[in-house]
Write an enzyme that holds these catalytic residues in place. Structure first.
Site, PDB file in Angstrom:
ATOM      1  N   SER A  29       0.843  -1.203   0.000  1.00 54.50           N
ATOM      2  CA  SER A  29       0.000   0.000   0.000  1.00 54.50           C
ATOM      3  C   SER A  29       0.875   1.249   0.000  1.00 54.50           C
ATOM      4  O   SER A  29       2.056   1.182  -0.389  1.00 54.50           O
ATOM      5  CB  SER A  29      -0.929  -0.037   1.229  1.00 54.50           C
ATOM      6  OG  SER A  29      -1.908   0.961   1.129  1.00 54.50           O
ATOM      7  N   ASN A  30       0.347   2.373   0.402  1.00 48.14           N
ATOM      8  CA  ASN A  30       1.118   3.621   0.453  1.00 48.14           C
ATOM      9  C   ASN A  30       0.649   4.457   1.647  1.00 48.14           C
ATOM     10  O   ASN A  30      -0.228   4.030   2.391  1.00 48.14           O
ATOM     11  CB  ASN A  30       0.977   4.384  -0.868  1.00 48.14           C
ATOM     12  CG  ASN A  30      -0.483   4.655  -1.196  1.00 48.14           C
ATOM     13  OD1 ASN A  30      -1.166   5.374  -0.472  1.00 48.14           O
ATOM     14  ND2 ASN A  30      -0.986   4.031  -2.253  1.00 48.14           N
ATOM     15  N   HIS A  31       1.220   5.656   1.799  1.00 50.10           N
ATOM     16  CA  HIS A  31       0.984   6.453   3.014  1.00 50.10           C
ATOM     17  C   HIS A  31      -0.279   7.323   2.970  1.00 50.10           C
ATOM     18  O   HIS A  31      -0.481   8.130   3.877  1.00 50.10           O
ATOM     19  CB  HIS A  31       2.182   7.380   3.259  1.00 50.10           C
ATOM     20  CG  HIS A  31       3.440   6.646   3.580  1.00 50.10           C
ATOM     21  ND1 HIS A  31       3.565   5.833   4.679  1.00 50.10           N
ATOM     22  CD2 HIS A  31       4.636   6.591   2.930  1.00 50.10           C
ATOM     23  CE1 HIS A  31       4.783   5.315   4.708  1.00 50.10           C
ATOM     24  NE2 HIS A  31       5.444   5.753   3.647  1.00 50.10           N
ATOM     25  N   ALA A  97      -4.839   7.489  -3.904  1.00 47.50           N
ATOM     26  CA  ALA A  97      -3.474   7.038  -4.209  1.00 47.50           C
ATOM     27  C   ALA A  97      -3.591   5.542  -4.529  1.00 47.50           C
ATOM     28  O   ALA A  97      -3.420   4.687  -3.653  1.00 47.50           O
ATOM     29  CB  ALA A  97      -2.568   7.280  -3.021  1.00 47.50           C
TER      30      ALA A  97
END
Ligand code: CTP
Length: 239
Positions: A29-31, A97
Site C-alpha cells: 500500500s502507500n501512506h 493514491a
C-alpha cells in the site's frame, strides 16, 4: 454562500490508498490518509452537491444525507465501484493514491520465512482516472491529482494530457508540511489550457475549498457550452 454550479450535481470522488494483498496477513500500500479526498467530499456536500465517495481503507470518516459512501480495499474493487457511477457523474475528482501494481498471485496461506529471500511478481492495475478520461462526455468534468518528487510540473502536465483531465492538482513531496498525513497542503492547479495557479500552504479544508471552487467554474463552463450547443441545434432545425 453555496455555488449554484453544484445544485443537483452528482460528484464522484475517489480517496485514500488501495491495499493489494500478498497473503492473508500482508499487503502492499502507500501512506495516503484520505484526508484531502474527504475534505473535498465534505466541501462538495457543503455546496449541496450529491457525493459518491469511493474510499480505500482510512481512519477518517464522513456522514451526510447526500453522501453515498462506498468502501473498497483493492484498486480493482475501486475501479468496479467507480464504473457504476461514471455514467451519472457530472464530475469525477480522483484523489485516491491507487496502487499501480498488485501481486500476480495471492498466497492462500501465510508466507513463511523459510527462504533467505523471495520475489513478488506484480501486474499493473487498471488506471481508473485514465479509463474515465477515455469515455467521459463533453459535459463531464474530470479532476486529477499528481504527487511528484521531481520534474513536478512536467509530470503533472503529462498526466493532465494522458488522462484527459480538465484540471490537475500538483502536490510536491519537496514542500514542507504538505502531502501525506499533514493537515496542511500546498498545491498548484493546471488547467487543460495549461494555465497554472500556485497556491500558498493552507489548511486542507481551505485547499479543498479552492479545488471545489475551481471544479465549480469548470462545471458552470460545461453547462454553458451545453446550452449554447442546444441553442445552435434548435436554431438550425427551425431555419
Ligand atoms: N489514478 C487512478 N488509477 C490509478 C492510478 C492513478 O485513478 N491506477 C489517478 C490518481 O487518483 C490521480 C492521477 O491518476 O488523480 C495520477 O495518479 P499518480 O499516482 O500520480 O500517477 P500515475 O499515473 O500512477 O503515474 P506514476 O505513478 O508513474 O507517477
Amino acid at each position: 454562500m453555496n455555488n449554484p454550479a453544484f445544485h443537483n450535481k452528482k460528484i464522484l470522488v475517489t480517496a485514500g490508498p488501495t491495499r493489494e494483498p500478498i497473503d492473508p496477513v500482508r499487503y502492499i500500500s502507500n501512506h495516503s490518509t484520505g484526508k484531502m479526498g474527504y475534505a473535498i467530499a465534505a466541501e462538495l456536500l457543503e455546496q449541496e452537491a450529491e457525493v459518491i465517495l469511493v474510499s480505500g481503507p482510512v481512519a477518517v470518516t464522513l456522514q451526510h444525507p447526500k453522501l453515498k459512501m462506498i468502501h473498497v480495499t483493492t484498486a480493482s474493487e475501486m475501479y468496479l465501484a467507480c464504473c457504476r457511477f461514471f455514467e451519472i457523474a457530472d464530475a469525477a475528482i480522483f484523489t485516491a493514491a491507487v496502487a499501480d501494481y498488485r501481486p500476480d498471485k495471492i498466497a492462500v496461506q501465510k508466507i513463511k520465512k523459510s527462504d533467505p529471500c523471495f520475489t513478488i511478481t506484480m501486474t499493473k492495475n487498471i488506471d481508473i482516472a485514465c479509463e474515465f478520461g477515455k469515455i467521459k462526455r463533453r459535459n463531464q468534468v474530470s479532476v486529477g491529482f499528481a504527487l511528484e518528487t521531481n520534474n513536478e510540473q512536467a509530470h503533472a502536465i503529462g498526466k493532465l494530457t494522458k488522462k484527459n483531465f480538465d484540471m490537475i492538482i500538483l502536490n510536491s513531496m519537496n514542500d514542507a508540511n504538505a502531502t501525506f498525513g499533514f493537515d496542511t497542503n500546498k498545491i498548484s492547479i493546471f488547467k487543460a489550457d495549461y494555465s497554472c495557479t500556485v497556491y500558498p500552504l493552507k489548511p486542507k479544508k481551505e485547499v479543498a475549498a479552492d479545488i471545489v471552487h475551481e471544479t465549480g467554474i469548470l462545471l458552470a463552463m460545461k453547462d454553458l457550452q451545453e446550452v449554447e450547443e442546444m441553442t445552435r441545434d434548435y436554431e438550425s432545425m427551425y431555419q
